[in-house]
Scaffold this motif. Structure first.
Motif, PDB file in Angstrom:
ATOM      1  N   ARG A  74       0.841  -1.197   0.000  1.00 39.67           N
ATOM      2  CA  ARG A  74       0.000   0.000   0.000  1.00 39.67           C
ATOM      3  C   ARG A  74       0.883   1.257   0.000  1.00 39.67           C
ATOM      4  O   ARG A  74       0.624   2.202  -0.740  1.00 39.67           O
ATOM      5  CB  ARG A  74      -0.925  -0.024   1.216  1.00 39.67           C
ATOM      6  N   LEU A  75       1.949   1.242   0.816  1.00 39.77           N
ATOM      7  CA  LEU A  75       2.858   2.390   0.861  1.00 39.77           C
ATOM      8  C   LEU A  75       3.588   2.569  -0.469  1.00 39.77           C
ATOM      9  O   LEU A  75       3.771   3.698  -0.934  1.00 39.77           O
ATOM     10  CB  LEU A  75       3.870   2.234   2.004  1.00 39.77           C
ATOM     11  N   GLU A  76       4.001   1.463  -1.081  1.00 36.81           N
ATOM     12  CA  GLU A  76       4.655   1.534  -2.389  1.00 36.81           C
ATOM     13  C   GLU A  76       3.693   2.114  -3.431  1.00 36.81           C
ATOM     14  O   GLU A  76       4.096   2.949  -4.250  1.00 36.81           O
ATOM     15  CB  GLU A  76       5.123   0.146  -2.834  1.00 36.81           C
ATOM     16  N   ALA A  77       2.442   1.658  -3.387  1.00 35.21           N
ATOM     17  CA  ALA A  77       1.442   2.166  -4.337  1.00 35.21           C
ATOM     18  C   ALA A  77       1.227   3.665  -4.110  1.00 35.21           C
ATOM     19  O   ALA A  77       1.145   4.440  -5.079  1.00 35.21           O
ATOM     20  CB  ALA A  77       0.134   1.402  -4.189  1.00 35.21           C
ATOM     21  N   ARG A  78       1.171   4.089  -2.851  1.00 32.97           N
ATOM     22  CA  ARG A  78       0.998   5.513  -2.561  1.00 32.97           C
ATOM     23  C   ARG A  78       2.198   6.310  -3.049  1.00 32.97           C
ATOM     24  O   ARG A  78       2.051   7.389  -3.613  1.00 32.97           O
ATOM     25  CB  ARG A  78       0.804   5.733  -1.058  1.00 32.97           C
ATOM     26  N   ARG A  79       3.394   5.757  -2.798  1.00 30.43           N
ATOM     27  CA  ARG A  79       4.613   6.435  -3.245  1.00 30.43           C
ATOM     28  C   ARG A  79       4.605   6.567  -4.771  1.00 30.43           C
ATOM     29  O   ARG A  79       4.942   7.624  -5.313  1.00 30.43           O
ATOM     30  CB  ARG A  79       5.849   5.666  -2.766  1.00 30.43           C
ATOM     31  N   ASP A  80       4.183   5.510  -5.465  1.00 27.77           N
ATOM     32  CA  ASP A  80       4.108   5.552  -6.925  1.00 27.77           C
ATOM     33  C   ASP A  80       3.121   6.624  -7.397  1.00 27.77           C
ATOM     34  O   ASP A  80       3.407   7.380  -8.333  1.00 27.77           O
ATOM     35  CB  ASP A  80       3.701   4.189  -7.495  1.00 27.77           C
ATOM     36  N   VAL A  81       1.962   6.688  -6.734  1.00 30.02           N
ATOM     37  CA  VAL A  81       0.962   7.694  -7.110  1.00 30.02           C
ATOM     38  C   VAL A  81       1.509   9.099  -6.852  1.00 30.02           C
ATOM     39  O   VAL A  81       1.363   9.998  -7.690  1.00 30.02           O
ATOM     40  CB  VAL A  81      -0.365   7.467  -6.342  1.00 30.02           C
TER      41      VAL A  81
END
Length: 193
Positions: A74-81
């Motif tokens: 989830r944190l990786e996805a947020r960082r990507d966004v």
């Protein structure tokens, strides 16, 4: 008393004694079997509890591991966004054109000019694509000159040897400041829960 009677009495006593010993042996054997069965049941219950505890620990570890992995994803996805949003913002800034770009560049140059005393030669650097714009704008300022390229999205870098002051008023530096100051708010808006 005859010898036969004595023998018969001894045999009877021996049979009675043998019966007592057999009965005592059976009783003791039953007690030993009962104790062994009871002990076996306790050991079995203990082992079952150990296995149940191990299963529960392993289940909790796997659950905890899965939760941690999900949180990391989830944190990786947020960082990507957030990186995509930042890249989009940079692209929008880099492609600003016309009057809007000139107005922003002039205001950044005005802010930098306040840092220098008159009479000091101030060299202005900027994005290669903005050379014509910067040359036109710098012509409006005394003691300012266009000095060359600076790798940025736009804006200016001003420096003067006389005052040893360097002002970085690039769109990049402003975006960085705004981004850092508002990252929590940006994240909250993007990922409202």
């Amino acid at each position: 008393m005859s010898l036969e009677t004595v023998v018969e009495d001894i045999r009877n006593e021996a049979r009675e004694r043998a019966e007592e010993i057999r009965t005592e042996g059976e009783t003791r054997a039953n007690e030993i079997v009962d104790e062994a069965e009871s002990e076996a049941e306790e050991i079995l219950a203990e082992k079952e509890q150990e296995v149940a505890n191990r299963i529960e620990r392993e289940r909790e570890q796997k659950l905890s591991s899965a939760k941690l992995e999900a949180k990391q994803k989830r944190l990786e996805a947020r960082r990507d966004v957030l990186q995509e949003v930042r890249a989009d913002a940079e692209e929008s800034i880099a492609t600003l054109g016309g009057d809007e770009r000139e107005e922003l560049t002039r205001s950044l140059l005005d802010a930098a000019a306040e840092e220098y005393e008159s009479g000091n030669t101030v060299r202005i650097y900027g994005r290669p694509d903005d050379e014509d714009l910067l040359t036109d704008i710098v012509a409006d300022y005394d003691d300012f000159e266009y000095a060359g390229e600076y790798d940025c999205l736009g804006g200016i870098v001003a420096e003067s040897e006389a005052s040893r002051v360097r002002v970085n008023n690039t769109f990049d530096s402003i975006l960085e400041d705004v981004w850092e100051d508002n990252l929590q708010q940006i994240s909250s808006r993007l990922f409202e829960q």
